[in-house]
Structures are given as C-alpha cells and as structure tokens.
Design an enzyme around this catalytic site. Structure first.
Site, mmCIF file in Angstrom:
data_model
loop_
_atom_site.group_PDB
_atom_site.id
_atom_site.type_symbol
_atom_site.label_atom_id
_atom_site.label_comp_id
_atom_site.label_asym_id
_atom_site.label_seq_id
_atom_site.Cartn_x
_atom_site.Cartn_y
_atom_site.Cartn_z
ATOM 1 N N GLY A 121 43.245 64.794 -34.973
ATOM 2 C CA GLY A 121 42.550 66.239 -34.897
ATOM 3 C C GLY A 121 41.356 66.714 -36.533
ATOM 4 N N TYR A 122 40.091 66.201 -35.525
ATOM 5 C CA TYR A 122 39.253 66.346 -36.417
ATOM 6 C C TYR A 122 38.213 68.125 -35.615
ATOM 7 C CZ TYR A 122 39.646 61.135 -36.579
ATOM 8 O OH TYR A 122 39.916 60.248 -36.389
ATOM 9 N N SER A 171 43.570 66.127 -28.625
ATOM 10 C CA SER A 171 43.673 65.083 -27.365
ATOM 11 C C SER A 171 45.337 64.762 -27.399
ATOM 12 C CB SER A 171 43.082 64.625 -26.825
ATOM 13 O OG SER A 171 41.751 65.047 -26.287
ATOM 14 N N GLU A 216 36.698 55.154 -33.353
ATOM 15 C CA GLU A 216 36.299 55.452 -32.452
ATOM 16 C C GLU A 216 35.236 54.973 -31.325
ATOM 17 O OE1 GLU A 216 37.513 59.703 -32.865
ATOM 18 O OE2 GLU A 216 37.234 60.286 -30.494
ATOM 19 N N THR A 232 28.736 62.806 -29.721
ATOM 20 C CA THR A 232 27.637 63.259 -28.373
ATOM 21 C C THR A 232 26.686 62.154 -28.180
ATOM 22 O OG1 THR A 232 26.698 64.487 -29.689
ATOM 23 C CG2 THR A 232 28.050 65.406 -28.864
ATOM 24 N N GLU A 268 23.236 62.849 -28.313
ATOM 25 C CA GLU A 268 22.675 62.612 -29.737
ATOM 26 C C GLU A 268 23.177 62.680 -30.904
ATOM 27 O OE1 GLU A 268 23.930 64.943 -27.320
ATOM 28 O OE2 GLU A 268 22.334 66.244 -25.682
HETATM 29 C C1 FAD Z 1 37.436 66.039 -22.857
HETATM 30 C C2 FAD Z 1 37.799 66.195 -24.996
HETATM 31 C C3 FAD Z 1 38.491 65.705 -25.636
HETATM 32 C C4 FAD Z 1 38.203 64.879 -27.004
HETATM 33 N N1 FAD Z 1 39.333 65.353 -27.853
HETATM 34 C C5 FAD Z 1 39.546 64.759 -28.844
HETATM 35 C C6 FAD Z 1 40.696 64.910 -29.653
HETATM 36 O O1 FAD Z 1 41.566 64.001 -29.663
HETATM 37 N N2 FAD Z 1 40.809 64.986 -31.137
HETATM 38 C C7 FAD Z 1 38.963 65.486 -31.848
HETATM 39 O O2 FAD Z 1 39.499 65.863 -33.125
HETATM 40 N N3 FAD Z 1 38.587 66.054 -31.008
HETATM 41 C C8 FAD Z 1 38.516 65.465 -29.740
HETATM 42 N N4 FAD Z 1 37.072 66.249 -29.400
HETATM 43 C C9 FAD Z 1 35.885 67.364 -29.247
HETATM 44 C C10 FAD Z 1 34.560 66.406 -29.370
HETATM 45 O O3 FAD Z 1 34.912 65.078 -29.995
HETATM 46 C C11 FAD Z 1 33.490 67.309 -29.350
HETATM 47 O O4 FAD Z 1 33.556 68.846 -28.588
HETATM 48 C C12 FAD Z 1 32.406 66.927 -29.687
HETATM 49 O O5 FAD Z 1 32.449 66.063 -31.196
HETATM 50 C C13 FAD Z 1 31.054 67.410 -29.441
HETATM 51 O O6 FAD Z 1 31.339 68.444 -30.682
HETATM 52 P P1 FAD Z 1 31.434 70.029 -29.910
HETATM 53 O O7 FAD Z 1 32.430 69.815 -29.287
HETATM 54 O O8 FAD Z 1 31.984 71.347 -30.921
HETATM 55 O O9 FAD Z 1 30.123 70.454 -29.677
HETATM 56 P P2 FAD Z 1 28.778 70.970 -30.744
HETATM 57 O O10 FAD Z 1 28.778 70.188 -32.338
HETATM 58 O O11 FAD Z 1 29.074 72.413 -30.974
HETATM 59 O O12 FAD Z 1 27.323 70.608 -30.397
HETATM 60 C C14 FAD Z 1 27.130 71.229 -29.001
HETATM 61 C C15 FAD Z 1 25.702 70.279 -28.741
HETATM 62 O O13 FAD Z 1 24.456 70.775 -29.850
HETATM 63 C C16 FAD Z 1 24.421 68.688 -30.276
HETATM 64 N N5 FAD Z 1 24.623 68.526 -31.605
HETATM 65 C C17 FAD Z 1 25.099 68.827 -32.528
HETATM 66 N N6 FAD Z 1 24.582 68.610 -33.573
HETATM 67 C C18 FAD Z 1 23.839 68.217 -33.440
HETATM 68 C C19 FAD Z 1 22.416 67.491 -34.108
HETATM 69 N N7 FAD Z 1 22.321 67.140 -35.750
HETATM 70 N N8 FAD Z 1 20.841 66.465 -33.839
HETATM 71 C C20 FAD Z 1 21.161 66.349 -32.032
HETATM 72 N N9 FAD Z 1 21.780 67.756 -31.335
HETATM 73 C C21 FAD Z 1 23.155 67.948 -32.065
HETATM 74 C C22 FAD Z 1 25.500 67.937 -29.098
HETATM 75 O O14 FAD Z 1 24.890 67.165 -28.957
HETATM 76 C C23 FAD Z 1 26.017 69.003 -28.248
HETATM 77 O O15 FAD Z 1 24.766 68.572 -26.971
HETATM 78 C C24 FAD Z 1 37.311 65.764 -28.061
HETATM 79 C C25 FAD Z 1 36.237 66.916 -27.270
HETATM 80 C C26 FAD Z 1 36.505 66.714 -25.407
HETATM 81 C C27 FAD Z 1 35.808 67.629 -24.395
#
Ligand code: FAD
Length: 384
Positions: A124-125, A158, A238, A361, A363
C-alpha cells in the site's frame, strides 16, 4: 564466476518439472485469467503445504528444510506454466523487509504465518496523488493512546482482494521524507474498503480506502517517521529480484512455431529471434546479478534498477516483436481455437505493458541509475 545458463537451478530442473506436471492444474490458469487475479489460493496453499514458501528461511522463523534451489526452480516452472504468484511475491518482499526492520515479535508472528500460507501481504504505497513521488503520501496515521488511527486512500493495491494484510505507507508528520511511517494493517480491520480496478492487461488491481482504521502500535514497522528508511529497503526487494512478465520458455515456443510455420528460413525472422535471444540473456544476467547481491546479504539498489528497467522493456520488445511475427491471428485471445501459441503472446503483450510502470517507472529507474552509477544530478531535487 560461472555464467552457465540457469546454473543455479540446473540440478533441480527435472525434479521441478516433475513436481509441476504432478501438481499444476490448467484450470488454475484459466481461472486466474478470467478473474484477472494474479494469485491462486489453491496453489498458494499447496506451495505452503509442501514447504516451498518456507525454503531458505531461517528455521527460527518457520523455514523448512526444502532446498531453496528446488523451490526457485519450481517457482520458475509455475511462472512458465502461465500462473502469476503476486500474492507470494509481495509477501516475500515484505518478509525480507521485516527481517531487516521489524521487531522480534513481528518476525516471530508474521514470517511463520506467511510461510504457512496463512498471511498474504500486499503493498500500500501508491495513492491517487502520489506514485513515483512516493514520499508525497497523504494517508494519515494519528496516535491515540497505544493505538494509531489511519485515514486515507491508496491506489493500485494489487491482490488486496485476496490478501490478509497491507504494508501501508502513512504520513505521521510534515517533513516530506522524514514524516512517513509504515504499518502492517489487517485487511479485515474495521474501516478498510477494497474496490476493484481493472487494467488493460486484464488484471484486477484495487483502490483501497481507510476510514478511522485503528491498529495497535505493535503493527508499526520501523521507527515513527522512519518510513523512508523502511521503503528504501522494501524497494530493493521489488526491483531485480523477480521477473515481471518475462516468460522463460516463450521464445523457444515461438522459434518452434516459426519452424513449423516454415518462416524460419526468412533472414528477417531469424534476425528478430536472435535479437530477442540476446535480450533474454542480458535480462537473465542482470537479474542474476541483483539476486546474487541479495543472497550475499547486500542491497542491490542500482543493480536492481538496471535489472528491472532492462527486463521490463525487453519483455515489451519481445511480445511486440512476436505479435508481428505471428501475424494477424496473434491478437486472438486464449479462448479462440485458432489463437497461435494458445493466445500466450497476446496475453503477455497486454500484461507487459504495465511492467514499465509498477515497481517504479522506467523514467525513475533511469534516474536512479544516472544518479547512483554515473553521479549525475537528479531531475527532481531531494526533499527532506
Ligand atoms: C498494474 C499495476 C499494479 C500496481 N500495483 C501496485 C501495488 O500493489 N502497490 C502499490 O503501492 N502501487 C502499485 N502500483 C502503482 C505503481 O507503482 C505506480 O503506478 C508507479 O509508481 C507510477 O506512479 P503513478 O501511476 O502515480 O504515475 P506518476 O508518478 O504520476 O508518473 C506519471 C509519468 O511521469 C513520469 N515521472 C514521474 N516523476 C518523474 C521524474 N522525477 N522524472 C522523470 N519522469 C517522471 C513517470 O515515469 C510516468 O511516466 C501498480 C501500478 C500498476 C499499473
């Protein structure tokens, strides 16, 4: 140093295949895919009963005497069979984090319960307003006597629909990175709500909501306001220690298909398959390096990020290339009788789309590598 392919598991491969042939059921694969579940409770119970979850863990915390190499070889067979095991993977990450940051009581209760298959811990992050920038978490935990009261919302929790606990990142004071605290919150606690979210990969993940959830202080992991130190350890487990949607046998199956379809003599096809084979080898070695560091008690920060970045992008390259290779019918899903390779490529392609997002991600991985390996400045200044 020994670079023999699958060196660590070679001795166990045959026994692991025999185990898989005896125990794995094709209906579990159908069931996982149709429900979008990345966890199968029957399989999980079986792995626990056979001591496979407990392989390699310290005996005082419930470790079994099953050989860890055999267990890892079985996990690889399960993965290749098409069954996801996210419930165990997230549990495994949190258990390793607990080993390094938990209290003795947490280790003596949670680790054995998880190795018996009774506790399944999810992550739950992420929140609706914070993903990559995890330290911006706003889910709040407020002390109340010897308890804490938690209010907030998490996104993409998830497997929360099948888990028993969530490893929850909360805000306990204002300084951004120094005001975070972790709790192990039972998912059946009063005030926890789990709602489904469906992805393009066909996966069911969840949004989770916390309203006045009371947990004892003994559920806290790490120091109050020390959550950033905990998450830095958790993230290492992870990245680079498990292979997202990389499918070990898929390339061989695609090569067999190309031979049967008579297209393997086309130099373009052979070149494409060779490129994918090189990607597979690099992904395997980067992952092996990160796992090797972990096994030696180290924390593969940059190495794990390299493995995660390369493996997830290589999986996307592989599945996109195989979709092209197999032709128009490759987009048929597993239920279509004419789907080449039983729809495996179509499914893997959709699944691997999210690999470059979760767990950090691409990035963010590049940023960690650029800063950690090359000493380049971070694109986003560190906040404390
Ligand atoms: C199928 C799935 C399962 C998941 N399961 C879990 C889970 O079990 N528990 C949990 O806690 N999370 C989970 N996640 C969440 C996942 O870790 C986040 O989606 C991920 O960390 C990106 O965060 P965000 O979606 O808020 O995108 P954002 O952080 O808003 O990013 C949007 C875009 O901006 C880019 N970006 C952001 N910051 C920067 C930077 N400093 N420099 C360059 N580019 C940047 C990113 O690369 C991305 O392309 C899951 C996600 C998915 C899709």
């Amino acid at each position: 140093m020994d670079f023999t392919p699958h060196d660590a598991f070679a001795a166990h491969r045959e026994a692991a295949r025999a185990w898989a042939a005896e125990h794995l059921k094709p209906e579990w694969v159908d069931d996982e895919r149709l429900r979008g579940a990345h966890h199968h409770p029957e399989l999980h119970r079986l792995l626990a009963a056979h001591g496979l979850l407990a392989a390699g863990w310290p005996a005082e915390y419930g470790g079994s005497d099953v050989d860890r190499g055999f267990a890892d070889a079985v996990f690889e067979e399960i993965h290749d069979y098409g069954l996801a095991q996210d419930g165990w993977i997230t549990t495994w990450m949190v258990l390793h984090t607990l080993l390094r940051t938990g209290t003795e009581e947490q280790k003596r209760t949670m680790i054995p319960a998880a190795l018996r298959g009774e506790a399944i811990i999810v992550l739950g992050y992420t929140e609706p307003g914070s993903g990559s920038d995890m330290a911006a978490a706003r889910t709040r935990a407020v002390p109340d006597g010897d308890h804490w009261v938690i209010d907030g919302a998490k996104m993409f929790t998830s497997t929360a629909d099948q888990g028993t606990h969530v490893f929850l990142l909360t805000r306990t004071s204002e300084p951004k990175n120094r005001g975070l605290t972790f709790f192990l919150v039972p998912l059946d606690a009063s005030g926890v709500e789990v709602q489904p979210v469906h992805t393009v990969g066909g996966q069911r993940t969840n949004a989770t909501f916390y309203t006045g959830v009371r947990v004892p202080d003994s559920a806290r992991v790490g120091a109050v306001d020390g959550g950033w130190d905990v998450v830095r350890i958790a993230m290492v487990f992870e990245r680079g220690t498990r292979n997202g949607n990389h499918r070990p046998g898929l390339l061989d199956r695609a090569a067999s298909w190309a031979r049967d379809a008579g297209v393997v003599d086309d130099p373009g096809v052979a070149e494409q398959l060779a490129r994918l084979a090189i990607d597979e080898e690099v992904a395997r070695l980067l992952t092996a390096r990160a796992e090797w560091i972990t096994r030696d008690g180290g924390l593969p920060g940059v190495e794990g990020s390299m493995a995660k970045l390369f493996t997830s992008e290589a999986a996307q390259r592989q599945h996109a290339a195989l979709l092209d290779l197999l032709g128009a019918e490759a987009v048929l899903d597993q239920r279509a009788p004419d789907a080449p390779l039983a729809g495996e490529v179509e499914f893997a392609f959709r699944n691997s789309l999210v690999d470059t997002i979760y767990g950090g991600t691409s990035e963010i991985m590049r940023e960690i590598i650029a800063a950690g390996r090359l000493g380049l400045p971070r694109s986003r200044p560190k906040e404390r």
